[in-house]
Design a protein around this motif. Structure first.
Motif, PDB file in Angstrom:
ATOM      1  N   LEU A  99       0.855  -1.247   0.031  1.00  0.00           N
ATOM      2  CA  LEU A  99       0.016  -0.032  -0.021  1.00  0.00           C
ATOM      3  C   LEU A  99       0.855   1.289  -0.079  1.00  0.00           C
ATOM      4  N   GLN A 100       1.698   1.323   0.925  1.00  0.00           N
ATOM      5  CA  GLN A 100       2.906   2.332   1.092  1.00  0.00           C
ATOM      6  C   GLN A 100       3.501   2.802  -0.304  1.00  0.00           C
ATOM      7  N   VAL A 121      -1.642   6.690   1.446  1.00  0.00           N
ATOM      8  CA  VAL A 121      -1.479   7.298   2.808  1.00  0.00           C
ATOM      9  C   VAL A 121      -2.872   7.003   3.727  1.00  0.00           C
ATOM     10  N   ALA A 122      -3.931   7.134   3.358  1.00  0.00           N
ATOM     11  CA  ALA A 122      -5.177   6.885   4.138  1.00  0.00           C
ATOM     12  C   ALA A 122      -5.365   5.597   3.696  1.00  0.00           C
ATOM     13  N   MET A 179      -9.984   7.853  12.395  1.00  0.00           N
ATOM     14  CA  MET A 179     -11.176   7.863  12.467  1.00  0.00           C
ATOM     15  C   MET A 179     -11.839   6.598  12.025  1.00  0.00           C
ATOM     16  N   LYS A 180     -12.939   6.174  12.325  1.00  0.00           N
ATOM     17  CA  LYS A 180     -13.456   4.822  12.063  1.00  0.00           C
ATOM     18  C   LYS A 180     -13.477   4.566  10.745  1.00  0.00           C
ATOM     19  N   GLY A 181     -12.627   3.531  10.615  1.00  0.00           N
ATOM     20  CA  GLY A 181     -12.511   2.606   9.442  1.00  0.00           C
ATOM     21  C   GLY A 181     -11.496   3.248   8.384  1.00  0.00           C
ATOM     22  N   TRP A 182     -10.591   4.404   9.026  1.00  0.00           N
ATOM     23  CA  TRP A 182      -9.597   4.935   8.301  1.00  0.00           C
ATOM     24  C   TRP A 182      -8.353   4.901   9.080  1.00  0.00           C
ATOM     25  N   TYR A 183      -7.027   4.382   8.702  1.00  0.00           N
ATOM     26  CA  TYR A 183      -5.807   4.396   9.328  1.00  0.00           C
ATOM     27  C   TYR A 183      -4.590   4.793   8.470  1.00  0.00           C
ATOM     28  N   LEU A 184      -3.700   5.076   9.278  1.00  0.00           N
ATOM     29  CA  LEU A 184      -2.457   5.664   9.012  1.00  0.00           C
ATOM     30  C   LEU A 184      -1.219   4.743   9.460  1.00  0.00           C
ATOM     31  N   ALA A 185      -0.344   4.391   8.261  1.00  0.00           N
ATOM     32  CA  ALA A 185       1.029   3.715   8.789  1.00  0.00           C
ATOM     33  C   ALA A 185       1.493   4.547   9.938  1.00  0.00           C
ATOM     34  N   THR A 186       1.997   3.712  11.000  1.00  0.00           N
ATOM     35  CA  THR A 186       2.756   4.437  12.018  1.00  0.00           C
ATOM     36  C   THR A 186       4.136   3.900  12.577  1.00  0.00           C
TER      37      THR A 186
END
Length: 92
Positions: free
Chosen positions: A11-12, A17-18, A42-49
């Motif tokens: 994905l990256q 990003v989202a 937010m609900k259903g949305w992530y970021l790589a950390t």
């Protein structure tokens, strides 16, 4: 976990990003989330950390904010959205 991190890297590599909850499979989403490699924004949305960042660290969020907004808004509204700068009222 290695397979899930490889899926995240794919994905990256696509400059995503989202990350939507529907994009990776449930397993490939839950493993990195538990390991600290994903953060729910937010609900259903992530970021790589970074799993080693301190609690409350915001650098990653600020670095990806505009890309996240563009992906989220495009997914939600198609091409019918615009972010315009706000006005700053200053006393004369």
């Amino acid at each position: 976990m290695a397979e899930s991190l490889a899926a995240l890297k794919e994905l990256q590599d696509q400059r995503i990003v989202a990350i939507r909850s529907s994009n990776p499979s449930r397993t490939h989403r839950e493993r990195p989330l538990k390991g600290g490699f994903l953060q729910e924004v937010m609900k259903g949305w992530y970021l790589a950390t970074n799993p080693h960042q301190r609690q409350g660290e915001t650098t990653g969020w600020y670095a990806s904010f505009w890309d996240f907004c563009a992906s989220y808004l495009s997914d939600r509204f198609g091409k019918d959205w615009c972010i315009a700068p706000g006005t700053l009222d200053r006393p004369s």
